[in-house]
Design a protein around this motif. Structure first.
Motif, PDB file in Angstrom:
ATOM      1  N   ARG A   1     -22.998   1.764  12.316  1.00 38.88           N
ATOM      2  CA  ARG A   1     -24.038   0.655  11.987  1.00 38.88           C
ATOM      3  C   ARG A   1     -23.678   0.111  10.419  1.00 38.88           C
ATOM      4  O   ARG A   1     -24.425  -0.609  10.134  1.00 38.88           O
ATOM      5  CB  ARG A   1     -25.404   1.333  11.978  1.00 38.88           C
ATOM      6  N   ALA A   2     -22.382   0.600   9.921  1.00 38.63           N
ATOM      7  CA  ALA A   2     -22.138   0.129   8.681  1.00 38.63           C
ATOM      8  C   ALA A   2     -20.710  -0.679   8.809  1.00 38.63           C
ATOM      9  O   ALA A   2     -19.797  -0.232   9.586  1.00 38.63           O
ATOM     10  CB  ALA A   2     -22.326   1.240   7.912  1.00 38.63           C
ATOM     11  N   ARG A   3     -20.553  -1.527   7.731  1.00 38.44           N
ATOM     12  CA  ARG A   3     -19.014  -1.862   7.555  1.00 38.44           C
ATOM     13  C   ARG A   3     -18.320  -0.914   6.858  1.00 38.44           C
ATOM     14  O   ARG A   3     -18.846  -0.809   5.503  1.00 38.44           O
ATOM     15  CB  ARG A   3     -19.091  -3.285   7.220  1.00 38.44           C
ATOM     16  N   LEU A   4     -17.182  -0.685   7.245  1.00 40.19           N
ATOM     17  CA  LEU A   4     -16.155   0.351   6.335  1.00 40.19           C
ATOM     18  C   LEU A   4     -15.431  -0.324   5.598  1.00 40.19           C
ATOM     19  O   LEU A   4     -14.558  -1.036   6.121  1.00 40.19           O
ATOM     20  CB  LEU A   4     -15.657   1.432   7.506  1.00 40.19           C
ATOM     21  N   LEU A   5     -15.300   0.226   4.329  1.00 43.31           N
ATOM     22  CA  LEU A   5     -14.193  -0.348   3.463  1.00 43.31           C
ATOM     23  C   LEU A   5     -13.598   0.864   2.905  1.00 43.31           C
ATOM     24  O   LEU A   5     -14.235   2.015   2.502  1.00 43.31           O
ATOM     25  CB  LEU A   5     -14.891  -1.039   2.129  1.00 43.31           C
ATOM     26  N   ARG A   6     -12.234   0.983   2.751  1.00 45.44           N
ATOM     27  CA  ARG A   6     -11.665   2.158   1.978  1.00 45.44           C
ATOM     28  C   ARG A   6     -11.078   1.937   0.835  1.00 45.44           C
ATOM     29  O   ARG A   6     -10.300   0.702   0.594  1.00 45.44           O
ATOM     30  CB  ARG A   6     -10.610   2.640   3.044  1.00 45.44           C
ATOM     31  N   MET A   7     -11.276   2.644  -0.150  1.00 40.91           N
ATOM     32  CA  MET A   7     -10.745   2.305  -1.517  1.00 40.91           C
ATOM     33  C   MET A   7      -9.484   2.546  -1.457  1.00 40.91           C
ATOM     34  O   MET A   7      -8.680   3.456  -0.929  1.00 40.91           O
ATOM     35  CB  MET A   7     -11.120   3.200  -2.565  1.00 40.91           C
ATOM     36  N   GLN A   8      -8.422   1.692  -2.288  1.00 44.07           N
ATOM     37  CA  GLN A   8      -7.029   1.713  -2.314  1.00 44.07           C
ATOM     38  C   GLN A   8      -6.370   2.873  -2.989  1.00 44.07           C
ATOM     39  O   GLN A   8      -7.041   3.135  -4.211  1.00 44.07           O
ATOM     40  CB  GLN A   8      -6.515   0.427  -2.640  1.00 44.07           C
ATOM     41  N   ARG A   9      -5.386   3.546  -2.708  1.00 36.06           N
ATOM     42  CA  ARG A   9      -4.767   4.509  -3.275  1.00 36.06           C
ATOM     43  C   ARG A   9      -3.787   3.711  -4.125  1.00 36.06           C
ATOM     44  O   ARG A   9      -3.155   2.655  -3.692  1.00 36.06           O
ATOM     45  CB  ARG A   9      -3.967   5.571  -2.801  1.00 36.06           C
ATOM     46  N   PHE A  10      -3.534   3.859  -5.679  1.00 37.36           N
ATOM     47  CA  PHE A  10      -2.654   3.464  -6.400  1.00 37.36           C
ATOM     48  C   PHE A  10      -1.293   4.183  -6.761  1.00 37.36           C
ATOM     49  O   PHE A  10      -1.197   5.435  -6.562  1.00 37.36           O
ATOM     50  CB  PHE A  10      -3.425   2.873  -7.754  1.00 37.36           C
ATOM     51  N   THR A  11      -0.165   3.329  -6.824  1.00 36.92           N
ATOM     52  CA  THR A  11       1.017   4.379  -7.253  1.00 36.92           C
ATOM     53  C   THR A  11       1.043   4.479  -8.665  1.00 36.92           C
ATOM     54  O   THR A  11      -0.151   4.129  -9.595  1.00 36.92           O
ATOM     55  CB  THR A  11       2.242   3.325  -7.176  1.00 36.92           C
ATOM     56  N   LYS A  12       1.657   5.445  -8.856  1.00 39.06           N
ATOM     57  CA  LYS A  12       2.073   5.977 -10.583  1.00 39.06           C
ATOM     58  C   LYS A  12       1.954   4.745 -11.547  1.00 39.06           C
ATOM     59  O   LYS A  12       1.429   4.750 -12.426  1.00 39.06           O
ATOM     60  CB  LYS A  12       3.081   7.222 -10.530  1.00 39.06           C
ATOM     61  N   ASP A  13       2.937   3.728 -11.129  1.00 37.66           N
ATOM     62  CA  ASP A  13       3.154   2.756 -11.993  1.00 37.66           C
ATOM     63  C   ASP A  13       1.968   1.859 -11.926  1.00 37.66           C
ATOM     64  O   ASP A  13       2.021   1.257 -12.989  1.00 37.66           O
ATOM     65  CB  ASP A  13       4.457   2.054 -11.477  1.00 37.66           C
ATOM     66  N   GLU A  14       1.143   1.569 -10.903  1.00 44.91           N
ATOM     67  CA  GLU A  14       0.134   0.793 -10.863  1.00 44.91           C
ATOM     68  C   GLU A  14      -0.913   1.518 -11.736  1.00 44.91           C
ATOM     69  O   GLU A  14      -1.722   0.721 -12.566  1.00 44.91           O
ATOM     70  CB  GLU A  14      -0.430   0.814  -9.508  1.00 44.91           C
ATOM     71  N   ILE A  15      -1.094   2.851 -11.653  1.00 48.23           N
ATOM     72  CA  ILE A  15      -2.130   3.400 -12.538  1.00 48.23           C
ATOM     73  C   ILE A  15      -1.593   3.318 -13.987  1.00 48.23           C
ATOM     74  O   ILE A  15      -2.482   2.816 -14.839  1.00 48.23           O
ATOM     75  CB  ILE A  15      -2.350   4.989 -12.197  1.00 48.23           C
ATOM     76  N   LYS A  16      -0.399   3.408 -14.429  1.00 47.13           N
ATOM     77  CA  LYS A  16       0.093   3.445 -15.799  1.00 47.13           C
ATOM     78  C   LYS A  16      -0.145   2.147 -16.322  1.00 47.13           C
ATOM     79  O   LYS A  16      -0.711   1.867 -17.400  1.00 47.13           O
ATOM     80  CB  LYS A  16       1.641   3.661 -15.997  1.00 47.13           C
ATOM     81  N   ALA A  17      -0.054   1.015 -15.347  1.00 45.75           N
ATOM     82  CA  ALA A  17      -0.115  -0.382 -15.829  1.00 45.75           C
ATOM     83  C   ALA A  17      -1.531  -0.586 -16.233  1.00 45.75           C
ATOM     84  O   ALA A  17      -2.083  -1.440 -17.317  1.00 45.75           O
ATOM     85  CB  ALA A  17       0.109  -1.535 -14.979  1.00 45.75           C
ATOM     86  N   TYR A  18      -2.815   0.039 -15.272  1.00 47.59           N
ATOM     87  CA  TYR A  18      -3.921  -0.272 -15.601  1.00 47.59           C
ATOM     88  C   TYR A  18      -4.453   0.402 -16.942  1.00 47.59           C
ATOM     89  O   TYR A  18      -5.191  -0.116 -17.677  1.00 47.59           O
ATOM     90  CB  TYR A  18      -4.823   0.485 -14.452  1.00 47.59           C
ATOM     91  N   LEU A  19      -3.881   1.766 -17.188  1.00 45.28           N
ATOM     92  CA  LEU A  19      -4.225   2.294 -18.337  1.00 45.28           C
ATOM     93  C   LEU A  19      -3.702   1.572 -19.459  1.00 45.28           C
ATOM     94  O   LEU A  19      -4.372   1.541 -20.573  1.00 45.28           O
ATOM     95  CB  LEU A  19      -3.696   3.787 -18.281  1.00 45.28           C
ATOM     96  N   GLN A  20      -2.351   1.038 -19.615  1.00 48.31           N
ATOM     97  CA  GLN A  20      -2.115   0.453 -20.574  1.00 48.31           C
ATOM     98  C   GLN A  20      -3.005  -0.756 -21.106  1.00 48.31           C
ATOM     99  O   GLN A  20      -2.837  -1.180 -22.376  1.00 48.31           O
ATOM    100  CB  GLN A  20      -0.535  -0.238 -20.223  1.00 48.31           C
ATOM    101  N   GLU A  21      -3.342  -1.347 -19.931  1.00 42.62           N
ATOM    102  CA  GLU A  21      -4.415  -2.357 -20.261  1.00 42.62           C
ATOM    103  C   GLU A  21      -5.624  -2.050 -20.707  1.00 42.62           C
ATOM    104  O   GLU A  21      -6.337  -2.859 -21.644  1.00 42.62           O
ATOM    105  CB  GLU A  21      -4.174  -3.574 -19.110  1.00 42.62           C
ATOM    106  N   ASN A  22      -6.312  -1.098 -20.112  1.00 41.58           N
ATOM    107  CA  ASN A  22      -7.797  -0.979 -20.192  1.00 41.58           C
ATOM    108  C   ASN A  22      -7.972   0.333 -20.857  1.00 41.58           C
ATOM    109  O   ASN A  22      -8.992   0.443 -21.393  1.00 41.58           O
ATOM    110  CB  ASN A  22      -8.275  -0.976 -18.802  1.00 41.58           C
ATOM    111  N   GLU A  23      -7.069   1.137 -20.943  1.00 41.75           N
ATOM    112  CA  GLU A  23      -7.383   2.480 -21.728  1.00 41.75           C
ATOM    113  C   GLU A  23      -5.998   3.114 -22.572  1.00 41.75           C
ATOM    114  O   GLU A  23      -5.568   4.142 -22.297  1.00 41.75           O
ATOM    115  CB  GLU A  23      -7.548   3.627 -20.533  1.00 41.75           C
ATOM    116  N   PRO A  24      -5.624   2.182 -23.345  1.00 41.74           N
ATOM    117  CA  PRO A  24      -4.347   2.403 -24.005  1.00 41.74           C
ATOM    118  C   PRO A  24      -4.495   3.613 -24.913  1.00 41.74           C
ATOM    119  O   PRO A  24      -3.479   4.399 -25.095  1.00 41.74           O
ATOM    120  CB  PRO A  24      -4.179   1.044 -24.701  1.00 41.74           C
ATOM    121  N   GLU A  25      -5.806   3.971 -25.229  1.00 39.85           N
ATOM    122  CA  GLU A  25      -5.835   5.377 -26.349  1.00 39.85           C
ATOM    123  C   GLU A  25      -5.617   6.509 -25.581  1.00 39.85           C
ATOM    124  O   GLU A  25      -5.140   7.304 -26.255  1.00 39.85           O
ATOM    125  CB  GLU A  25      -7.233   5.157 -27.099  1.00 39.85           C
TER     126      GLU A  25
END
Length: 346
Positions: free
Chosen positions: A164-188
């Protein structure tokens, strides 16, 4: 082209599909969002809520949500009276009484917006009775009511709820994608690793594709714990690559003395052994413990594949014993014996 749910990193196809449904006022009355802890399910739910309540929803020249209007501000700061988060709190589960209170509230008029949105966090902890109580509302919700269920495993929910619900699955990220996110959003968080890139790589691997888990592991307190656990794992592997029993005995003795912590240490060791097996079978396999094949100590890399399989079997049996509430000392003793026997078969 209009941008949808821009605050969400990745998951672009889900964002586009959801955004278009919201724009057309055609969003399913119930969403089931699946993802590991730290995968961003709650952030995703908030962005969906913002888009539904956004005062510029029909203005196609602006992103959806616009993140500028009063409604977006209220959702961002969790001040919107028509957005409700349902949690298990101190309890182990979300029970039927909690769900009944929610159902009663859904039948009341909205306070300030056209939609009332209910986000069930840790929906996988809902009892069967609670899920069954929610079914009628999922089938025939009051006008304007939307339900968003966040779960670590959709399979843990009743089939009737999933259907009775629309299912959405959160994406898993590669190591490099996580690093890119952290460099932009959590550099400290990653700045202290500028001179220790191999440690950063190792922690990002352990995050298992989850940005939230990577952020947690990189906090100063967790990072120290992670390094300590990795060192213990490497100590066991080094001991297994030797011929003497004494180093193995010492390495096992250094493992945690509490059940859940010991289990997590054994699972980390299992992950490392699985990496070693993969490296024997493929040229450049995806790894979860070792940053790269080049960083493997020579003695560990020399372990034969039949030994690695025997080691993983012994660890899996020990974890099963812990799950069955077997004594910790007897479990470690049994594990030591099996590892030693496998160690002898060179």
């Amino acid at each position: 082209m209009r941008q949808y749910l821009d605050a969400i990193f990745g998951n672009r196809e889900s964002c586009r599909s959801l955004g278009e449904s919201i724009e057309k006022n055609a969003l399913s009355h119930a969403l089931l969002i699946e993802g590991d802890a730290g995968s961003g399910k709650r952030t995703f739910a908030k962005e969906v809520a913002k888009a539904m309540l956004c005062e510029n929803r029909e203005n196609k020249s602006m992103p959806l949500p616009c993140s500028e209007c009063r409604a977006c501000y209220l959702v961002d700061h969790e001040l919107a009276l028509d957005l409700h988060f349902i949690t298990k709190g101190e309890r182990a589960t979300i029970g039927v009484d909690t769900v009944r209170e929610v159902i009663e509230d859904t039948n009341m008029s909205s306070t300030e917006f056209s939609h009332k949105i209910y986000v069930f966090e840790d929906a996988h902890t809902m009892t069967a009775g609670a899920q069954n109580a929610l079914l009628k509302t999922m089938e025939e919700p009051p006008e304007g009511v939307k339900l968003i269920l966040l779960t670590e495993s959709a399979d843990s929910m009743l089939t009737t709820v999933r259907s009775r619900a629309r299912l959405l699955r959160m994406q898993r990220f590669t190591k490099d994608e996580i690093k890119a996110y952290l460099q932009e959003n959590e550099p400290e968080l990653i700045r202290p690793y500028s001179s220790r890139p191999e440690e950063l790589e190792a922690i990002l691997l352990l995050a298992g594709g989850s940005i939230g888990e990577a952020i947690r592991l990189l906090s100063p307190e967790s990072a120290a714990t992670v390094k300590k656990e990795r060192d213990k794992t490497l100590a066991v592997l080094n001991a297994l690559s030797g011929k003497s029993y004494a180093p193995l005995s010492l390495a096992l003795a250094a493992l945690p003395a509490k059940r859940e912590e010991l289990k997590q240490s054994l699972l980390l060791l299992h992950t490392a052994l699985c990496d070693l097996i993969l490296l024997k079978r493929a040229e450049r396999p995806p790894l979860s413990f070792f940053p790269s094949a080049e960083e493997l100590p020579e003695s560990i890399a020399a372990l034969r594949i039949h030994m690695l399989f025997a080691f993983t079997d012994a660890i899996e049996e020990a974890v099963e014993q812990l799950d069955r509430n077997a004594g910790l000392q007897s479990t470690v003793t049994m594990l030591a014996a099996k590892l030693r026997n496998a160690q002898k078969e060179r």
